[in-house]
Design an enzyme around this catalytic site. Sequence first.
Site, PDB file in Angstrom:
ATOM      1  N   TYR A 107      15.046  -4.140  26.474  1.00  0.00           N
ATOM      2  CA  TYR A 107      15.706  -4.058  27.787  1.00  0.00           C
ATOM      3  C   TYR A 107      15.906  -5.412  28.448  1.00  0.00           C
ATOM      4  CZ  TYR A 107      10.814  -4.328  29.179  1.00  0.00           C
ATOM      5  OH  TYR A 107       9.513  -4.714  29.319  1.00  0.00           O
ATOM      6  N   GLY A 108      15.581  -6.502  27.764  1.00  0.00           N
ATOM      7  CA  GLY A 108      15.684  -7.819  28.391  1.00  0.00           C
ATOM      8  C   GLY A 108      16.235  -8.863  27.452  1.00  0.00           C
ATOM      9  N   THR A 109      15.427  -9.860  27.125  1.00  0.00           N
ATOM     10  CA  THR A 109      15.910 -10.991  26.329  1.00  0.00           C
ATOM     11  C   THR A 109      16.200 -10.626  24.877  1.00  0.00           C
ATOM     12  OG1 THR A 109      13.699 -11.781  25.737  1.00  0.00           O
ATOM     13  CG2 THR A 109      14.679 -12.621  27.809  1.00  0.00           C
ATOM     14  N   LEU A 110      15.847  -9.420  24.445  1.00  0.00           N
ATOM     15  CA  LEU A 110      16.170  -8.972  23.090  1.00  0.00           C
ATOM     16  C   LEU A 110      17.495  -8.209  23.021  1.00  0.00           C
ATOM     17  CD1 LEU A 110      12.582  -7.878  22.041  1.00  0.00           C
ATOM     18  CD2 LEU A 110      13.933  -9.681  20.945  1.00  0.00           C
ATOM     19  N   GLU A 118       5.889 -10.776  22.245  1.00  0.00           N
ATOM     20  CA  GLU A 118       5.625 -10.053  23.487  1.00  0.00           C
ATOM     21  C   GLU A 118       4.171 -10.067  23.956  1.00  0.00           C
ATOM     22  OE1 GLU A 118       8.094  -9.573  25.086  1.00  0.00           O
ATOM     23  OE2 GLU A 118       9.653  -8.431  24.126  1.00  0.00           O
TER      24      GLU A 118
END
Length: 136
Positions: free
Chosen positions: A8-11, A79
Amino acid sequence: MSLRFFVYGTLLPGEANHGPFLRGRTAAEEPGRLNGAVLYDGPGYPYAVEERGGVVYGELVTALPGSYEELLADLDRLEYYAPGDPRSLYERVEREVHRNGAGPPVRAWVYVAAPAVAARLRTRGKPIESGDWRLR
């Protein structure tokens, strides 16, 4: 059992960590949503914090056959340190994720804010109201 990953973010595609970690290692990526979580600005990267009534939007990622274990280990290194490690910013949990298209929800790994981080964000954090990191 090989679960999908909910990112949901930098991936996400087009974000900083998609290329180094996911490009060429996925069989499928499809829009999805995690109910029961609120998205907070990191800053620099987001945190999903489990809270009633919230929704976080992202992608359900399926690893290429034969690459699951390596991908899981690489995402864990990105993570968090280790389960229960107080330095960890995230923890990996298995949650139900809804696909935006047709079909039933699926079980997926989600990296959510570690308990101490979540507590701090609930009191002083900045929620991303849309629940979508791309619309911040």
